[in-house]
Design a protein around this motif. Structure first.
Motif, mmCIF file in Angstrom:
data_model
loop_
_atom_site.group_PDB
_atom_site.id
_atom_site.type_symbol
_atom_site.label_atom_id
_atom_site.label_comp_id
_atom_site.label_asym_id
_atom_site.label_seq_id
_atom_site.Cartn_x
_atom_site.Cartn_y
_atom_site.Cartn_z
ATOM 1 N N MET A 92 17.373 -39.988 -127.793
ATOM 2 C CA MET A 92 18.418 -39.053 -128.203
ATOM 3 C C MET A 92 19.641 -39.360 -127.338
ATOM 4 O O MET A 92 19.684 -39.026 -126.149
ATOM 5 N N PHE A 93 20.619 -40.032 -127.937
ATOM 6 C CA PHE A 93 21.774 -40.493 -127.175
ATOM 7 C C PHE A 93 22.828 -39.390 -127.048
ATOM 8 O O PHE A 93 23.208 -38.750 -128.033
ATOM 9 N N ILE A 94 23.278 -39.199 -125.835
ATOM 10 C CA ILE A 94 24.412 -38.320 -125.553
ATOM 11 C C ILE A 94 25.678 -39.163 -125.516
ATOM 12 O O ILE A 94 26.727 -38.772 -126.025
ATOM 13 N N ASN A 95 25.546 -40.333 -124.909
ATOM 14 C CA ASN A 95 26.642 -41.289 -124.829
ATOM 15 C C ASN A 95 26.277 -42.490 -125.705
ATOM 16 O O ASN A 95 25.454 -43.326 -125.326
ATOM 17 N N ASN A 96 26.853 -42.584 -126.883
ATOM 18 C CA ASN A 96 26.483 -43.636 -127.833
ATOM 19 C C ASN A 96 26.749 -45.044 -127.319
ATOM 20 O O ASN A 96 26.111 -46.006 -127.764
ATOM 21 N N SER A 97 27.660 -45.176 -126.384
ATOM 22 C CA SER A 97 27.967 -46.509 -125.858
ATOM 23 C C SER A 97 26.818 -47.068 -125.016
ATOM 24 O O SER A 97 26.783 -48.257 -124.708
ATOM 25 N N SER A 98 25.875 -46.212 -124.638
ATOM 26 C CA SER A 98 24.724 -46.669 -123.851
ATOM 27 C C SER A 98 23.643 -47.295 -124.726
ATOM 28 O O SER A 98 22.666 -47.852 -124.220
ATOM 29 N N ASN A 99 23.811 -47.221 -126.051
ATOM 30 C CA ASN A 99 22.851 -47.807 -126.986
ATOM 31 C C ASN A 99 23.135 -49.299 -127.125
ATOM 32 O O ASN A 99 23.704 -49.771 -128.106
ATOM 33 N N THR A 100 22.689 -50.051 -126.108
ATOM 34 C CA THR A 100 22.946 -51.488 -126.047
ATOM 35 C C THR A 100 21.638 -52.261 -126.224
ATOM 36 O O THR A 100 20.556 -51.690 -126.377
ATOM 37 N N SER A 101 21.735 -53.572 -126.172
ATOM 38 C CA SER A 101 20.553 -54.426 -126.351
ATOM 39 C C SER A 101 19.542 -54.271 -125.211
ATOM 40 O O SER A 101 18.364 -54.593 -125.376
#
Length: 210
Positions: free
Chosen positions: A137-146
């Motif tokens: 569950m992402f709060i900061n979408n930029s942390s959804n990395t490879s």
């Protein structure tokens, strides 16, 4: 995604050691029943240690459904995401650190002996997070990395370790099972000796360090 909810369930007990018990009987009291006039067998501390010291044993397994929180490394006050996971946590003790003593019972002229076994303190032996169970569950979408899965997996392992170490029930059951396993390994040997010879009687005490 599934609802985030922490839960820990203790599901397993001591590992069966039937083969070890059979092997132990063979080592300590070889072919006693085949001897017509056998010399009384003497159990020694070293012979019992060979039986008991069979490496590390897990005596309790817990299934844990947890949630790990991952903060923003650049802004520690901000949360990047939460991740739920499933894990198995095992607790047990190190057989190599078991202490064995054999002492005469006072006043019995060496015909009655007490076998005292002290099992070391139980501890968490392994943590296995099911990487396929990770749910984000992402709060900061930029942390959804490879690299997010690798980062999250480490966070889940750390979280499971912290949670498991705080669960006294895991340690209590592991301690109880440790005593049962060691007793199951040694007691049949002593009972066989007591049945097959009259010159020496063996008694057993097993304790687990707190």
């Amino acid at each position: 995604m599934k609802k985030f909810k922490k839960k820990i369930i203790i599901i397993a007990v001591a590992v069966a050691l039937v083969a070890a018990i059979v092997a132990a009987i063979t080592v300590v009291v070889p072919q006693i029943s085949k001897k017509e006039e056998s010399v009384p067998e003497i159990v020694t501390e070293s012979s019992l240690e060979k039986i008991i010291k069979v490496n590390e044993l897990s005596t309790c397994t817990a299934v844990y459904n947890g949630i790990a929180k991952v903060d923003n490394p650049d802004k520690p006050d901000e949360i990047n995401y939460y991740v739920s996971y499933d894990a198995k946590v095992k607790a047990g003790f190190d057989f190599d650190k078991v202490n064995v003593e054999i002492n005469d019972v006072p006043g019995n002229e060496g015909k009655s002996k007490i076998v005292s076994i002290v099992v070391p303190k139980v501890h968490i032996t392994s943590i296995n997070v099911d990487i396929s169970s990770l749910d984000f569950m992402f709060i900061n979408n930029s942390s959804n990395t490879s690299s997010v899965t690798e980062e999250a997996y480490k966070a889940c392992n750390d979280d499971a370790k912290t949670e498991a170490e705080s669960q006294q029930a895991i340690y209590d059951l592991a301690k109880q099972n440790a005593e049962s396993v060691v007793t199951a390994l040694v007691k049949p040997l002593l009972e066989q000796l007591n049945d097959e010879q009259q010159d020496i009687h063996y008694e057993l005490t097993v304790t687990v360090e707190d």
